[in-house]
Design an enzyme around this catalytic site. Structure first.
Site, PDB file in Angstrom:
ATOM      1  N   LYS A 139       8.230  48.790  19.530  1.00 55.82           N
ATOM      2  CA  LYS A 139       7.615  47.490  19.847  1.00 55.82           C
ATOM      3  C   LYS A 139       8.681  46.395  19.790  1.00 55.82           C
ATOM      4  O   LYS A 139       8.754  45.536  20.661  1.00 55.82           O
ATOM      5  CB  LYS A 139       6.494  47.182  18.847  1.00 55.82           C
ATOM      6  N   GLN A 141       1.358  47.084  10.812  1.00 57.04           N
ATOM      7  CA  GLN A 141       1.333  48.450  11.344  1.00 57.04           C
ATOM      8  C   GLN A 141       0.438  49.353  10.492  1.00 57.04           C
ATOM      9  O   GLN A 141       0.579  49.436   9.279  1.00 57.04           O
ATOM     10  CB  GLN A 141       2.767  49.013  11.401  1.00 57.04           C
ATOM     11  N   ASP A 187      -3.087  42.182  18.160  1.00 56.72           N
ATOM     12  CA  ASP A 187      -3.647  43.544  18.217  1.00 56.72           C
ATOM     13  C   ASP A 187      -5.132  43.512  18.598  1.00 56.72           C
ATOM     14  O   ASP A 187      -5.702  44.529  18.971  1.00 56.72           O
ATOM     15  CB  ASP A 187      -3.526  44.215  16.832  1.00 56.72           C
TER      16      ASP A 187
END
Ligand code: NAP
Length: 298
Positions: free
Chosen positions: A56, A100, A123
């Site tokens: 990412k 994460q 997200d």
């Protein structure tokens, strides 16, 4: 008559196109003095999580997004994670925050999600954003389902009026995807069925699907007899199976028996190179959207 082989849905290429489009927007934002910024919080030493965060962050840097990775040991206390998130919430140069997953077991992941400023929740996991999506007023769509809709859009596969069967009901894939596809709007309007481990007559339900989406985490579970002729197959699964001849000792397969199903389907996503690259592309898309919002405030 033998069926034609399905067309491949090339997620790698589509993700590349999206990143090139984003780069232009980012150049424009940077000229106005706004560099999009994404912060990733990585806790513990799970190798898969480290790999995800690395890719990412690399993807950000490639197109001009500022990327910051905050690494902490697995034994970090909940309060300390909360403090990190609160700090990121108030930093103006950070447009997107991701924590994460999975987090070490002693941490309350949902409580941490709740702390993230919904406008930096790129997200799309914060209940505010999930609720907005459900009511048809999306802010940030969660990245994997958003990536699937984008793949369909770019391959001109309109789900309107189609029977869509989704295998899996997780909060990150199945449930939000079902909600997105049933909306009364473009690239939606589908008739959606969601299957899970308690679904009776699973194969029969799957055979109804014009668009079959597998998101179970079960290697090569979907066999040709579960697929309707000319169906579109979207394989979300990423599973490692042992393979001694591969360099890493394993290879990646999806939830679909690709070779068996491709002769029956009209379109199919490969694994790897299908849905996977789209998830990151949509994360970048959400981050740039957030930065655009910041630029609009200046
Ligand atoms: P998850 O949280 O484990 O959920 C799996 C879902 O599949 C559950 O709803 C489960 O049913 C259902 N299921 C499992 N076995 C089944 C079976 N035999 N028959 C019917 N339903 C079954 O998984 P997830 O996080 O959604 O991920 C699913 C897969 O997608 C994994 O392989 C993951 O690695 C992959 N993934 C890929 C991306 C990407 O970027 N491409 C992103 C996210 C996830 P119950 O609810 O009844 O338990």
């Amino acid at each position: 008559m033998t069926a034609m082989e399905a067309k491949l849905i090339d997620g790698k290429q589509v993700a590349k196109d999206i990143k090139a489009e984003l780069k232009l927007k980012i150049d424009d934002l940077r000229e106005k003095g706004v560099t999009p910024g994404l912060a990733a919080v990585l806790i513990g030493d799970d190798p898969a999580s480290a790999t995800y965060v690395r890719s990412k962050s690399r993807a950000c840097e490639k197109i001009g997004i500022y990327s910051e990775v905050i690494r902490r040991a697995a034994d970090i206390a909940q309060d300390e994670v909360s403090a990190i998130v609160r700090d990121l919430n108030i930093r103006d140069e950070i447009d997107g925050i991701l924590v994460q997953s999975p987090l070490p077991g002693h941490l309350d992941e949902f409580a941490i999600t709740l702390l993230i400023d919904p406008y930096k929740d790129v997200d799309g996991f914060h209940p505010y954003n999930v609720g907005m999506m459900l009511t048809g007023k999306p802010t940030y769509l969660s990245c994997t389902p958003y990536g699937i809709i984008e793949l369909l859009r770019r391959y001109d596969i309109n789900p309107a009026g189609k029977e869509v069967v989704i295998m899996g009901r997780s909060n990150i894939v199945g449930k939000p995807l079902a909600a997105m596809l049933m909306q009364k709007q473009s690239m939606a309007n589908a008739t959606v069925t969601v299957c899970h481990s308690r679904t009776a007559n699973l194969a029969e339900v799957c055979r109804r699907a014009d668009i079959l989406i597998a998101a179970m985490g079960q290697p090569q579970f979907v066999t040709a007899d579960m697929v309707k002729e000319n169906a579109v197959i979207i394989d979300v699964g990423i599973n490692r199976i042992e393979n001694s001849s591969a360099e890493k000792g394993y290879r990646l397969v999806g939830d679909v028996d690709f070779e068996a199903c491709r002769s029956k389907a009209s379109f199919i996503t490969p694994v790897p190179g299908g849905v996977g690259p789209m998830t990151i592309a949509m994360l970048l898309t959400n981050t740039v959207r957030s930065a655009q919002r910041r630029a609009d405030r200046i």
